[in-house]
Write a protein that holds these residues in place. Sequence first.
Motif, PDB file in Angstrom:
ATOM      1  N   LYS A  44      -6.621   4.988  -1.626  1.00 31.13           N
ATOM      2  CA  LYS A  44      -7.092   5.331  -2.971  1.00 31.13           C
ATOM      3  C   LYS A  44      -7.474   4.020  -3.662  1.00 31.13           C
ATOM      4  CE  LYS A  44      -5.715   9.689  -2.720  1.00 31.13           C
ATOM      5  NZ  LYS A  44      -6.403  10.873  -3.019  1.00 31.13           N
ATOM      6  N   PRO A  45      -8.784   3.739  -3.879  1.00 33.46           N
ATOM      7  CA  PRO A  45      -9.210   2.443  -4.402  1.00 33.46           C
ATOM      8  C   PRO A  45      -8.883   2.219  -5.874  1.00 33.46           C
ATOM      9  CG  PRO A  45     -11.106   3.866  -4.116  1.00 33.46           C
ATOM     10  CD  PRO A  45      -9.926   4.608  -3.565  1.00 33.46           C
ATOM     11  N   GLY A  46      -8.590   3.256  -6.639  1.00 34.53           N
ATOM     12  CA  GLY A  46      -8.341   3.073  -8.070  1.00 34.53           C
ATOM     13  C   GLY A  46      -9.636   2.740  -8.795  1.00 34.53           C
ATOM     14  N   LEU A  47      -9.531   2.329 -10.039  1.00 32.40           N
ATOM     15  CA  LEU A  47     -10.691   1.986 -10.849  1.00 32.40           C
ATOM     16  C   LEU A  47     -10.947   0.493 -10.729  1.00 32.40           C
ATOM     17  CD1 LEU A  47     -12.845   2.915 -12.864  1.00 32.40           C
ATOM     18  CD2 LEU A  47     -11.188   2.465 -14.687  1.00 32.40           C
ATOM     19  N   LEU A  48     -12.035   0.123 -10.069  1.00 35.53           N
ATOM     20  CA  LEU A  48     -12.398  -1.280  -9.806  1.00 35.53           C
ATOM     21  C   LEU A  48     -11.258  -2.046  -9.115  1.00 35.53           C
ATOM     22  CD1 LEU A  48     -14.181  -2.123 -13.174  1.00 35.53           C
ATOM     23  CD2 LEU A  48     -15.241  -1.554 -10.996  1.00 35.53           C
ATOM     24  N   GLY A  49     -10.522  -1.326  -8.283  1.00 37.66           N
ATOM     25  CA  GLY A  49      -9.445  -1.957  -7.535  1.00 37.66           C
ATOM     26  C   GLY A  49      -8.104  -1.939  -8.242  1.00 37.66           C
ATOM     27  N   LEU A  50      -8.094  -1.602  -9.542  1.00 42.37           N
ATOM     28  CA  LEU A  50      -6.823  -1.526 -10.272  1.00 42.37           C
ATOM     29  C   LEU A  50      -6.116  -0.229  -9.908  1.00 42.37           C
ATOM     30  CD1 LEU A  50      -8.001  -2.741 -13.793  1.00 42.37           C
ATOM     31  CD2 LEU A  50      -6.769  -4.046 -12.054  1.00 42.37           C
ATOM     32  N   GLY A  51      -4.858  -0.330  -9.536  1.00 48.07           N
ATOM     33  CA  GLY A  51      -4.099   0.861  -9.140  1.00 48.07           C
ATOM     34  C   GLY A  51      -4.413   1.325  -7.727  1.00 48.07           C
ATOM     35  N   ALA A  52      -5.083   0.497  -6.935  1.00 42.13           N
ATOM     36  CA  ALA A  52      -5.387   0.886  -5.551  1.00 42.13           C
ATOM     37  C   ALA A  52      -4.084   1.070  -4.784  1.00 42.13           C
ATOM     38  CB  ALA A  52      -6.255  -0.181  -4.887  1.00 42.13           C
ATOM     39  N   ARG A  53      -4.074   2.034  -3.867  1.00 44.67           N
ATOM     40  CA  ARG A  53      -2.858   2.333  -3.107  1.00 44.67           C
ATOM     41  C   ARG A  53      -3.202   3.052  -1.806  1.00 44.67           C
ATOM     42  NH1 ARG A  53      -3.889   5.872  -6.938  1.00 44.67           N
ATOM     43  NH2 ARG A  53      -3.581   8.086  -6.579  1.00 44.67           N
ATOM     44  N   VAL A  54      -2.257   3.023  -0.915  1.00 43.77           N
ATOM     45  CA  VAL A  54      -2.349   3.780   0.331  1.00 43.77           C
ATOM     46  C   VAL A  54      -1.315   4.890   0.233  1.00 43.77           C
ATOM     47  CG1 VAL A  54      -1.946   3.713   2.820  1.00 43.77           C
ATOM     48  CG2 VAL A  54      -3.110   1.817   1.709  1.00 43.77           C
ATOM     49  N   GLU A  55      -1.731   6.114   0.533  1.00 45.85           N
ATOM     50  CA  GLU A  55      -0.803   7.238   0.532  1.00 45.85           C
ATOM     51  C   GLU A  55      -0.530   7.643   1.975  1.00 45.85           C
ATOM     52  OE1 GLU A  55      -2.416  10.338  -1.956  1.00 45.85           O
ATOM     53  OE2 GLU A  55      -1.890   9.243  -3.783  1.00 45.85           O
ATOM     54  N   ILE A  56       0.754   7.762   2.279  1.00 46.36           N
ATOM     55  CA  ILE A  56       1.187   8.111   3.638  1.00 46.36           C
ATOM     56  C   ILE A  56       1.953   9.429   3.553  1.00 46.36           C
ATOM     57  CG2 ILE A  56       2.498   7.331   5.651  1.00 46.36           C
ATOM     58  CD1 ILE A  56       2.206   4.451   4.419  1.00 46.36           C
ATOM     59  N   TYR A  57       1.605  10.374   4.405  1.00 42.12           N
ATOM     60  CA  TYR A  57       2.201  11.701   4.408  1.00 42.12           C
ATOM     61  C   TYR A  57       3.043  11.849   5.669  1.00 42.12           C
ATOM     62  CZ  TYR A  57      -1.695  12.006   1.178  1.00 42.12           C
ATOM     63  OH  TYR A  57      -2.574  11.747   0.169  1.00 42.12           O
ATOM     64  N   TRP A  58       4.320  12.124   5.484  1.00 46.61           N
ATOM     65  CA  TRP A  58       5.220  12.135   6.638  1.00 46.61           C
ATOM     66  C   TRP A  58       6.406  13.064   6.413  1.00 46.61           C
ATOM     67  CZ3 TRP A  58      10.126   9.710   6.007  1.00 46.61           C
ATOM     68  CH2 TRP A  58      10.289   9.052   4.799  1.00 46.61           C
ATOM     69  N   LYS A  59       7.168  13.272   7.498  1.00 50.18           N
ATOM     70  CA  LYS A  59       8.323  14.172   7.465  1.00 50.18           C
ATOM     71  C   LYS A  59       9.475  13.534   8.231  1.00 50.18           C
ATOM     72  CE  LYS A  59       9.665  18.878   8.593  1.00 50.18           C
ATOM     73  NZ  LYS A  59       9.209  20.202   8.969  1.00 50.18           N
ATOM     74  N   LEU A  60      10.676  13.691   7.691  1.00 44.28           N
ATOM     75  CA  LEU A  60      11.884  13.197   8.361  1.00 44.28           C
ATOM     76  C   LEU A  60      12.330  14.169   9.453  1.00 44.28           C
ATOM     77  CD1 LEU A  60      14.084  11.944   5.400  1.00 44.28           C
ATOM     78  CD2 LEU A  60      13.441  10.635   7.414  1.00 44.28           C
ATOM     79  N   PRO A  61      12.968  13.675  10.502  1.00 42.92           N
ATOM     80  CA  PRO A  61      13.547  14.594  11.486  1.00 42.92           C
ATOM     81  C   PRO A  61      14.767  15.293  10.880  1.00 42.92           C
ATOM     82  CG  PRO A  61      13.978  12.308  12.091  1.00 42.92           C
ATOM     83  CD  PRO A  61      13.115  12.274  10.894  1.00 42.92           C
ATOM     84  N   ALA A  62      15.103  16.443  11.406  1.00 43.63           N
ATOM     85  CA  ALA A  62      16.240  17.224  10.909  1.00 43.63           C
ATOM     86  C   ALA A  62      17.525  16.389  10.962  1.00 43.63           C
ATOM     87  CB  ALA A  62      16.398  18.485  11.744  1.00 43.63           C
TER      88      ALA A  62
END
Length: 182
Positions: A68-86
Amino acid sequence: MIQSRRHRPLRSRRVRALVAGLVLVMLVLGLSGVRSTLAGWTDTEEATGSFSAATIPAPVLTQPCTFKPGLLGLGARVEIYWKLPAGYQLDDVAVEASTSGLGSVLAPITGFNLRSNTTSTGDGTYTTEVPAHLLGGLLGLGSELEIAFSVEHESGWQSEPASVASNAGLIGGIGGNCRNLS
C-alpha cells in the motif's frame, strides 16, 4: 656329631618354611605372567533405533500480500495475511527480516511490535502491517526485504517460516511491491 632331638623339629620347620616360601614365590611369579583379557564375541543379531524432533507447524499465508503506497509515500505499508496453526497464539510468533543477497541472515525487526501491528479478521486469520519507514531503513533502492513469521515452541524450537518479499520502491512508494514466498 649327633643333633639333639630338640634341634630336629626346628630344622624341619625351617625347611618347611623355606619350601613354602619358594612355592609362594613361584606361584606369584607364575601368575604374574598371565594376562587378563575381556571376552569378545560376535553375534548375528542387530538392534536399530530412531529418534525425531517434534515438528512445529508453520503459520500459513492465506492470501497474497499487498503493498500500500499511501499518499506520496506517506503511510506506505506492506500488508501480510496469515493464519496461526491450531494451539498457538500471537505471543508464540517470532517476526524476522532479511535483506536479499548473499550472506543474508534473518534478524528481528527493530522498532516493530507484532501485537500492535496485527489485527484479527475474526475467522482465525490475521493481517499484519509493516510500515514502509521500517522497510526504508532496511532497504536500499531496488533491494528486497524478506519478512518471515515463525511459530516458536516453548522448547525453543521454531517452525519453518511463512515469508513474503517486499520492495519499498523509489521515492513516494513508486514501484513498491510484495509477493508471498511460501
